[in-house]
Design an enzyme around this catalytic site. Structure first.
Site, PDB file in Angstrom:
ATOM      1  CB  THR A  96      21.647  -0.961 -38.811  1.00  0.00           C
ATOM      2  OG1 THR A  96      21.482  -1.869 -37.471  1.00  0.00           O
ATOM      3  CG2 THR A  96      21.381   0.759 -38.570  1.00  0.00           C
ATOM      4  CE  LYS A 171      21.525  -0.497 -34.409  1.00  0.00           C
ATOM      5  NZ  LYS A 171      22.499  -0.280 -33.459  1.00  0.00           N
ATOM      6  CE  LYS A 239      25.761  -0.306 -41.362  1.00  0.00           C
ATOM      7  NZ  LYS A 239      24.295  -1.169 -40.705  1.00  0.00           N
TER       8      LYS A 239
END
Ligand code: NAP
Length: 295
Positions: A96, A171, A239
């Site tokens: 990701t 995502k 994150k």
């Protein structure tokens, strides 16, 4: 089947490479901390000394790395993917990361004649073990089609989303929603407790209605019990919140709800919960609530 390379044997990469091996795929692995490769030997994996050596050996190489800086380092640094990628080889990054990182990698791979696909996943280590991930692929369509049999082993559903960056952005959007909903849900659990309601009854009532959601049910129980697993580390959710807020900033979209949720994740991280499951955001929501009412 072709030998497949796999770079990055963290929680997800280890589970995904074992799933491939258990389905009869020949896999050559590499991990920065080399000792983590040993366990894969029992499943029949071959081990390489560098990422470049994996790419040299394999037509297709998959990466599953922690964040943008790891994804860039494995491609660009000494002993990295770029040293051996060439025409006829494909590189599939399932980490990701943000769209910018993915585009940099794509350009570098393409400039050497290789083909690139980003393919971040929705799921968890357990879903990776069960081959039940949701895969959000974008990039070279031909590589997507060639790799489809691998995606079918690792995932229950794969989407092809067009050009590089679309998978990364999709995502991040999914995880921004997940983080925002979880932080709001945590406030609901806290309000139930402070109102002397039984939060478990509330979870059960929610579970019977249109808001029924297996994720919220399990995370709600963790919050009620203040007992957090390591399923999806809060540091990774943080994150993803940061990267999705950066995307929103770039697109001039105000994400006030996500920004407040992000503060709660930042706080939980500063309280030492970064390695725990992201439901530990509840500890920050409790702490922030106490502080605001003392001030
Ligand atoms: P993890 O357990 O922390 O593993 C991270 C991997 O990246 C390890 O192999 C680590 O190597 C490697 N790495 C980190 N920095 C590196 C660097 N500078 N150079 C080379 N390798 C480096 O993470 P994970 O849970 O497997 O997650 C991997 C990715 O999947 C992340 O992008 C995460 O957001 C995403 N994801 C995770 C989940 C989940 O439930 N965990 C679900 C969906 C998506 P070392 O072993 O040497 O540290």
């Amino acid at each position: 089947m072709e030998e497949i390379g796999f770079l990055g044997l963290g929680n997800m990469g280890k589970a995904m490479s074992i799933t491939l091996l258990c389905h009869g795929v020949n896999v050559t692995v590499w991990n920065r901390t080399h000792s983590k490769c040993d366990e894969l030997l029992d499943y029949g994996a071959s081990v390489a000394k560098t990422a470049a050596a994996v790419v040299k050996k394999c037509k297709y190489t998959i990466a599953m790395l922690s964040d943008p800086s790891a994804a860039l380092s494995v491609v660009f640094d000494k002993g990295g993917v770029l040293e051996q990628i060439c025409k006829g080889k494909g590189y599939i990054d399932m980490s990701t990361v943000d769209a910018d990182t993915s585009s940099k990698i794509s350009e570098a791979i393409t400039s050497k004649g290789g083909s690139f696909l980003e393919a971040p996943v929705s799921g968890s280590r357990k879903l990776a073990e069960d081959g039940e991930l949701v895969i959000l692929a974008a990039g070279v369509k031909a590589l997507y089609e060639e790799a489809h049999s691998l995606f079918d082993i690792m995932g229950k559903k794969t989407f092809f989303l067009g050009h590089v960056g679309n998978g990364a952005k999709t995502k991040l959007l999914v995880n921004m929603l997940m983080g925002s909903v979880l932080a709001a849900f945590s406030e609901g659990v806290l309000l139930a407790e402070k109102s002397e309601l039984d939060p478990e009854s509330i979870l059960n009532a929610l579970d019977q209605g249109r808001f029924a959601n297996p994720l919220l049910l399990t995370k709600g129980i963790s919050m009620i019990e203040s007992s957090y697993s390591h399923a999806f580390p809060l540091e990774q959710q943080l994150k993803d919140m940061r990267l999705s807020l950066a995307l929103a900033n770039e697109k001039a979209v105000s994400m006030d709800v996500a920004a407040v949720a992000n503060e709660a994740f930042e706080k939980a991280s500063s309280m030492g919960f970064g390695g725990f499951d992201f439901s530990a955001v509840h500890e920050a929501v409790k702490d922030l609530s106490i502080r605001r009412h003392i001030d």
